[in-house]
Write a protein that holds these residues in place. Structure first.
Motif, PDB file in Angstrom:
ATOM      1  N   ASN A  25      -6.137  57.190  10.914  1.00  0.00           N
ATOM      2  CA  ASN A  25      -6.818  57.544  12.158  1.00  0.00           C
ATOM      3  C   ASN A  25      -5.711  57.543  13.214  1.00  0.00           C
ATOM      4  OD1 ASN A  25      -8.525  57.983  14.252  1.00  0.00           O
ATOM      5  ND2 ASN A  25      -9.428  55.937  14.248  1.00  0.00           N
ATOM      6  N   ALA A  26      -4.784  58.488  13.027  1.00  0.00           N
ATOM      7  CA  ALA A  26      -3.575  58.482  13.856  1.00  0.00           C
ATOM      8  C   ALA A  26      -3.914  58.775  15.312  1.00  0.00           C
ATOM      9  CB  ALA A  26      -2.583  59.506  13.313  1.00  0.00           C
ATOM     10  N   ALA A  27      -3.025  58.361  16.198  1.00  0.00           N
ATOM     11  CA  ALA A  27      -3.246  58.593  17.629  1.00  0.00           C
ATOM     12  C   ALA A  27      -2.965  60.046  17.990  1.00  0.00           C
ATOM     13  CB  ALA A  27      -2.355  57.662  18.445  1.00  0.00           C
ATOM     14  N   VAL A  28      -2.278  60.763  17.079  1.00  0.00           N
ATOM     15  CA  VAL A  28      -1.958  62.166  17.352  1.00  0.00           C
ATOM     16  C   VAL A  28      -2.725  63.044  16.364  1.00  0.00           C
ATOM     17  CG1 VAL A  28      -0.151  63.917  17.295  1.00  0.00           C
ATOM     18  CG2 VAL A  28       0.321  61.689  18.320  1.00  0.00           C
ATOM     19  N   GLN A  29      -3.354  64.070  16.873  1.00  0.00           N
ATOM     20  CA  GLN A  29      -4.104  64.989  16.010  1.00  0.00           C
ATOM     21  C   GLN A  29      -3.681  66.418  16.319  1.00  0.00           C
ATOM     22  OE1 GLN A  29      -8.351  64.239  16.320  1.00  0.00           O
ATOM     23  NE2 GLN A  29      -8.744  66.136  15.189  1.00  0.00           N
ATOM     24  N   LEU A  30      -3.520  67.237  15.280  1.00  0.00           N
ATOM     25  CA  LEU A  30      -3.188  68.648  15.495  1.00  0.00           C
ATOM     26  C   LEU A  30      -4.468  69.467  15.479  1.00  0.00           C
ATOM     27  CD1 LEU A  30      -0.019  69.217  13.250  1.00  0.00           C
ATOM     28  CD2 LEU A  30      -0.122  68.676  15.682  1.00  0.00           C
ATOM     29  N   CYS A  31      -4.623  70.330  16.468  1.00  0.00           N
ATOM     30  CA  CYS A  31      -5.855  71.112  16.581  1.00  0.00           C
ATOM     31  C   CYS A  31      -5.526  72.581  16.828  1.00  0.00           C
ATOM     32  CB  CYS A  31      -6.692  70.605  17.751  1.00  0.00           C
ATOM     33  SG  CYS A  31      -7.087  68.867  17.655  1.00  0.00           S
ATOM     34  N   TYR A  32      -5.916  73.423  15.886  1.00  0.00           N
ATOM     35  CA  TYR A  32      -5.683  74.865  16.028  1.00  0.00           C
ATOM     36  C   TYR A  32      -6.869  75.482  16.779  1.00  0.00           C
ATOM     37  CZ  TYR A  32      -5.240  79.799  14.813  1.00  0.00           C
ATOM     38  OH  TYR A  32      -5.149  81.156  14.868  1.00  0.00           O
ATOM     39  N   VAL A  33      -6.574  76.345  17.743  1.00  0.00           N
ATOM     40  CA  VAL A  33      -7.652  77.050  18.445  1.00  0.00           C
ATOM     41  C   VAL A  33      -7.272  78.513  18.673  1.00  0.00           C
ATOM     42  CG1 VAL A  33      -8.831  75.202  19.729  1.00  0.00           C
ATOM     43  CG2 VAL A  33      -6.725  76.160  20.640  1.00  0.00           C
ATOM     44  N   LEU A  57       2.585  71.901  21.795  1.00  0.00           N
ATOM     45  CA  LEU A  57       1.884  73.183  21.666  1.00  0.00           C
ATOM     46  C   LEU A  57       2.778  74.152  20.901  1.00  0.00           C
ATOM     47  CD1 LEU A  57      -0.816  74.396  22.729  1.00  0.00           C
ATOM     48  CD2 LEU A  57       0.482  75.369  24.627  1.00  0.00           C
ATOM     49  N   TRP A  58       2.203  74.780  19.869  1.00  0.00           N
ATOM     50  CA  TRP A  58       2.987  75.701  19.050  1.00  0.00           C
ATOM     51  C   TRP A  58       2.206  76.999  18.843  1.00  0.00           C
ATOM     52  CZ3 TRP A  58       2.292  70.548  18.249  1.00  0.00           C
ATOM     53  CH2 TRP A  58       3.421  69.743  18.180  1.00  0.00           C
ATOM     54  N   PRO A  59       2.910  78.117  18.737  1.00  0.00           N
ATOM     55  CA  PRO A  59       2.195  79.357  18.413  1.00  0.00           C
ATOM     56  C   PRO A  59       1.699  79.304  16.969  1.00  0.00           C
ATOM     57  CG  PRO A  59       4.586  79.722  18.555  1.00  0.00           C
ATOM     58  CD  PRO A  59       4.339  78.307  18.932  1.00  0.00           C
ATOM     59  N   GLY A  60       0.495  79.836  16.721  1.00  0.00           N
ATOM     60  CA  GLY A  60      -0.028  79.892  15.356  1.00  0.00           C
ATOM     61  C   GLY A  60      -0.430  78.526  14.838  1.00  0.00           C
ATOM     62  N   LEU A  61      -0.502  78.448  13.509  1.00  0.00           N
ATOM     63  CA  LEU A  61      -0.948  77.206  12.864  1.00  0.00           C
ATOM     64  C   LEU A  61       0.250  76.299  12.605  1.00  0.00           C
ATOM     65  CD1 LEU A  61      -3.379  75.703  11.424  1.00  0.00           C
ATOM     66  CD2 LEU A  61      -2.501  76.723   9.319  1.00  0.00           C
ATOM     67  N   LYS A  62       0.240  75.156  13.217  1.00  0.00           N
ATOM     68  CA  LYS A  62       1.278  74.146  12.979  1.00  0.00           C
ATOM     69  C   LYS A  62       0.630  73.112  12.079  1.00  0.00           C
ATOM     70  CE  LYS A  62       4.867  71.500  14.001  1.00  0.00           C
ATOM     71  NZ  LYS A  62       6.192  71.848  13.517  1.00  0.00           N
ATOM     72  N   ASN A  63       1.175  72.980  10.896  1.00  0.00           N
ATOM     73  CA  ASN A  63       0.427  72.217   9.897  1.00  0.00           C
ATOM     74  C   ASN A  63       1.088  70.905   9.504  1.00  0.00           C
ATOM     75  OD1 ASN A  63      -1.721  71.777   8.287  1.00  0.00           O
ATOM     76  ND2 ASN A  63      -1.261  73.363   6.777  1.00  0.00           N
ATOM     77  N   GLU A  64       2.014  70.413  10.290  1.00  0.00           N
ATOM     78  CA  GLU A  64       2.630  69.128   9.951  1.00  0.00           C
ATOM     79  C   GLU A  64       3.121  68.429  11.208  1.00  0.00           C
ATOM     80  OE1 GLU A  64       2.494  66.528   8.281  1.00  0.00           O
ATOM     81  OE2 GLU A  64       3.114  67.355   6.350  1.00  0.00           O
ATOM     82  N   ALA A  65       2.952  67.126  11.237  1.00  0.00           N
ATOM     83  CA  ALA A  65       3.458  66.307  12.337  1.00  0.00           C
ATOM     84  C   ALA A  65       3.863  64.965  11.753  1.00  0.00           C
ATOM     85  CB  ALA A  65       2.379  66.111  13.396  1.00  0.00           C
ATOM     86  N   TYR A  66       4.883  64.386  12.312  1.00  0.00           N
ATOM     87  CA  TYR A  66       5.418  63.143  11.753  1.00  0.00           C
ATOM     88  C   TYR A  66       5.441  62.028  12.776  1.00  0.00           C
ATOM     89  CZ  TYR A  66       6.872  66.169   7.977  1.00  0.00           C
ATOM     90  OH  TYR A  66       6.866  67.055   6.942  1.00  0.00           O
ATOM     91  N   GLY A  67       5.587  60.841  12.246  1.00  0.00           N
ATOM     92  CA  GLY A  67       5.739  59.669  13.109  1.00  0.00           C
ATOM     93  C   GLY A  67       6.772  58.745  12.498  1.00  0.00           C
ATOM     94  N   ILE A  68       7.317  57.849  13.315  1.00  0.00           N
ATOM     95  CA  ILE A  68       8.235  56.847  12.766  1.00  0.00           C
ATOM     96  C   ILE A  68       7.693  55.448  13.047  1.00  0.00           C
ATOM     97  CG2 ILE A  68      10.437  58.088  12.664  1.00  0.00           C
ATOM     98  CD1 ILE A  68      11.051  56.977  15.463  1.00  0.00           C
ATOM     99  N   ASP A 117      12.471  68.255  10.717  1.00  0.00           N
ATOM    100  CA  ASP A 117      13.111  68.474  12.009  1.00  0.00           C
ATOM    101  C   ASP A 117      12.677  67.331  12.943  1.00  0.00           C
ATOM    102  OD1 ASP A 117      13.684  69.248  14.619  1.00  0.00           O
ATOM    103  OD2 ASP A 117      13.234  71.368  14.253  1.00  0.00           O
ATOM    104  N   ARG A 118      13.643  66.672  13.598  1.00  0.00           N
ATOM    105  CA  ARG A 118      13.281  65.504  14.414  1.00  0.00           C
ATOM    106  C   ARG A 118      12.312  65.861  15.545  1.00  0.00           C
ATOM    107  NH1 ARG A 118      18.548  62.932  15.451  1.00  0.00           N
ATOM    108  NH2 ARG A 118      17.439  61.461  16.702  1.00  0.00           N
ATOM    109  N   HIS A 119      12.263  67.151  15.904  1.00  0.00           N
ATOM    110  CA  HIS A 119      11.332  67.538  16.969  1.00  0.00           C
ATOM    111  C   HIS A 119       9.892  67.632  16.482  1.00  0.00           C
ATOM    112  CE1 HIS A 119      15.337  68.821  18.448  1.00  0.00           C
ATOM    113  NE2 HIS A 119      14.910  68.026  19.412  1.00  0.00           N
ATOM    114  N   ASP A 120       9.700  67.453  15.185  1.00  0.00           N
ATOM    115  CA  ASP A 120       8.329  67.394  14.663  1.00  0.00           C
ATOM    116  C   ASP A 120       7.798  65.964  14.685  1.00  0.00           C
ATOM    117  OD1 ASP A 120       8.116  70.066  14.336  1.00  0.00           O
ATOM    118  OD2 ASP A 120       8.541  70.082  12.178  1.00  0.00           O
ATOM    119  N   ILE A 121       8.590  65.034  15.208  1.00  0.00           N
ATOM    120  CA  ILE A 121       8.122  63.646  15.341  1.00  0.00           C
ATOM    121  C   ILE A 121       7.371  63.523  16.663  1.00  0.00           C
ATOM    122  CG2 ILE A 121       8.831  61.235  15.604  1.00  0.00           C
ATOM    123  CD1 ILE A 121      11.218  61.888  13.763  1.00  0.00           C
TER     124      ILE A 121
END
Ligand code: FES
Length: 679
Positions: free
Chosen positions: A132-140, A209-220, A297-301
């Protein structure tokens, strides 16, 4: 949605065990949502992200009154077929946003949904952490601009995020505002927003915010220790660890131990800044390392969680730790903290957040809070002792009724410092020791050499690797073995009379030493070494005992050793030495970097953040230095295993020697001996 009736199919979700009735035709993901079962989704049910995979468990589940079958779920439709064609759907898996309920079902929500090819590391923990991560990716898909409706691009994006995902009152990270228009156009009005919301009561934030479907996000998840910094890189969408690494804390150059680093700050006007800079640079270096390992890519964190002892906590956050160097050991801040990662110079995505666990007390830090979250003494009824042995041992004792915590200044002896032949665990260090009680001959095991020292071919290998010293685990073993074989008394005095029996007992002035390894580089255990270990273990034990007295117990049910040191020591020897109280040996477990596991839990599930924040508020903090009784407990704990405390569980597995008193100085070889009942 129509109200569910008793005639509607019954659906049970595993592993959560949540169940409910839903009308035929309800999508599986909708049923999960209604029951509060966490199923990931990025595309919002468009069957393009593949994150919502589930499996039907077939069979008759009599206990639940459910006969579950693949016939009770809708057949694979066009959307799932397309996804399977493009991305590949593993056998037996279904997309829960497309599949609908047609009859009774048992649904398995797999914890390992892998969508992108990732380098997957062996799990750092066996634990399944519900996400139940604090960050959620949402495509619209955002409406295109219309001259007759002057709502701005960002405002129409917010409208869609509320419509499709229910996000109300959205804020946006300011650095994204100038990019919104170009991202929307680049994505042809289809964009993925990363939404951060830690507390239910806080306003959600668009942080990426990313164009299109961004389907991965990371955390450390990162544990900043005084000696080592350890980090996990984790997919926030699948919970998988894709990189894990460690590095030494560069602050060592300012001072080996914590107190010398505080002194450095006090003595040098730029000391605090220099140390803050050093630790942040090391964290950034480590991020580079785990990203390389995971191919990320570290910017996906987008999120990060940190734990640290109080002084590291302050230095990392840029707070002067001077107050922690003296009574009353005042923390600048003890509660959990939230930052933008860039405020701490962490080089990841510009919108990434940073959460720091709360500290328990001036000497019991966010790392102990992490270990407490991981091991959960407060979640169970057994009296659990949780110890993290370092230069400053952090001790937590409790159960669901009450938890108490303290720290004890053990010093660096357990890490090999202050010991004449001590060294850090590295190739060439003796790590295991056994002493024959009859001949007093030792055998030992050296890091980097497979054979024990009494095996054929050992010396050839030793010539290559070198045998250079004794590391922490072996220091515990050698002192315990010296006691078990009668070389030292329960007061820790080397018995000079043994010199007649063995050439390994060597006189140095008024005291004696034990020669562990002869040869070019002699390795000996001196009377001073034994004293250093006794002082360290007595400090730890007295701290534990104080907490046991606070709890009103004379035994603990279970012991957890956290930290690297705990992973290498043999519980039996730790008990012979009287480092820990008597306990059934099977109940003594090393749990590795529990502080790091706690950070991981807080990263993957924000409910764990609330859990540890509430728990820490209720932990009673004991300041050992202020307890008048501490001194007596310390003196009693100087003896092996202890002057007054019985060790009945230990006595079941080890024959403890008869008591003998030897006066230090070697002029009396055990003349006054008497039996002592330890059971
Ligand atoms: Fe994205 Fe189902 S929610 S594929």
């Amino acid at each position: 949605m129509t109200e569910a009736s008793q005639k509607d199919p019954l659906v049970l979700f595993m592993p959560s065990g949540k169940r409910g009735r839903f009308p035929v035709g309800t999508t599986v993901i909708e049923a999960a949502r209604q029951l509060g079962v966490y199923v990931e989704s990025v595309c919002g049910g468009r069957a393009t992200c593949g994150r919502c995979q589930i499996e039907v468990q077939e069979g008759n589940f009599a206990k639940h009154g459910i006969t579950s079958s693949n016939d009770h779920i809708s057949p694979i439709g066009a959307k799932e077929e397309r996804y399977d064609r493009v991305r590949g759907l593993p056998e037996g898996r279904r997309l829960s946003c497309s599949a609908t309920i047609e009859g009774d079902l048992v649904i398995d929500v797999p914890q390992d949904t892998v969508v992108n090819a990732q380098v997957v590391r062996k799990a750092a923990t066996d634990r399944v952490i519900e996400r139940n991560a604090a960050v959620q990716l949402c495509y619209v898909e955002v409406d295109q601009p219309d001259m007759h409706k002057p709502l701005g691009d960002l405002d129409r994006l917010k409208v869609m995020l509320e419509k499709d995902w229910g996000w109300k009152d959205l804020l946006i990270a300011p650095h994204l505002i100038p990019q919104v228009q170009s991202i929307l156009r680049k994505g042809e009005w289809g964009v993925t927003a990363a939404i951060h919301r830690d507390m239910d009561s806080s306003r959600p934030f668009i942080v990426g915010l990313w164009p299109g479907l961004k389907n991965e996000a990371y955390g450390i998840a990162c544990d900043i220790g005084s000696t080592t910094i350890a980090m996990h890189l984790v997919s926030l969408l699948s919970g998988r660890i894709v990189g894990s690494s460690g590095t030494s804390n560069p602050q060592i150059r300012f001072g080996e131990d914590l107190m010398s680093r505080v002194s450095y700050v006090m003595m040098n006007p730029d000391g605090r800044e220099a140390m803050t800079k050093a630790v942040r640079e090391a964290v950034n270096g480590l991020i580079g390392k785990v990203c390389e390992e995971g191919g990320v890519d570290r910017h996906d964190i987008l999120d990060s969680v940190f734990v640290a002892n109080p002084i590291m906590h302050h230095l990392f956050l840029g707070i002067d730790p001077t107050e922690l160097g003296q009574a009353p050991f005042a923390l600048a801040v003890s509660g959990a903290l939230q930052y933008w990662a860039h405020e701490l110079d962490i080089d990841v995505n510009r919108g990434a957040r940073c959460y720091m666990l709360p500290c328990i007390a001036g000497h019991v830090g966010a790392d102990a809070a992490g270990a407490t979250l991981s091991e959960g003494p407060y979640r169970q009824d057994k009296m659990m002792l949780l110890v993290d042995v370092g230069t400053n041992a952090e001790i937590v004792l409790g159960n669901s009724a009450r938890v108490v915590a303290a720290s004890s200044p053990t010093g660096p002896a357990f890490e090999g410092a202050e010991i004449s032949c001590g060294q850090r665990a590295a190739p060439g260090a003796i790590e295991r020791v056994r002493i024959d009680p009859v001949t007093l001959e030792p055998k030992y095991h050296v890091i980097g050499i497979e054979k024990w020292s009494d095996e054929e071919g050992f010396e050839e290998d030793a010539a290559k690797v070198g045998v250079t010293g004794i590391c922490g685990s072996a220091i515990i073993e050698v002192v315990a073995e010296m006691y078990l074989s009668g070389i030292i008394s329960e007061d820790g005095v080397v018995d000079g009379a043994m010199a007649e029996k063995s050439h390994r007992i060597i006189q140095n002035g008024r005291t004696f030493s034990y020669l562990l390894r002869d040869g070019e580089q002699k390795i000996t255990v001196t009377q001073n070494d034994i004293r250093a270990i006794q002082l360290a273990k007595a400090a730890l034990y007295a701290g534990i005992k104080l907490l046991m007295e606070k709890q009103g117990v004379d035994r603990v049910d279970t012991i957890r050793f956290a930290g690297a040191f705990g992973s290498f020591i043999d519980p039996k020897y730790a008990m012979v030495l009287g480092l820990i109280p008597d306990c059934e040996l099977a109940e003594v477990k090393a749990v590795g970097n529990a502080a790091g596991t706690g950070a991981l839990m807080a990263l993957l599930n924000r409910d764990h953040r609330r859990e540890i924040e509430a728990t820490v508020k209720n932990i009673e903090k004991i300041e050992t230095a202020l307890e008048p009784h501490f001194q007596q407990l310390f003196i009693d704990a100087m003896a092996l295993p202890n002057k007054v405390d019985p060790f009945p569980e230990l006595a079941k597995v080890v024959t403890l020697p008869e008591r003998k008193v030897i006066v230090a100085g070697g002029d009396e070889g055990g003349g006054r001996r008497r039996r002592r009942d330890r059971g």
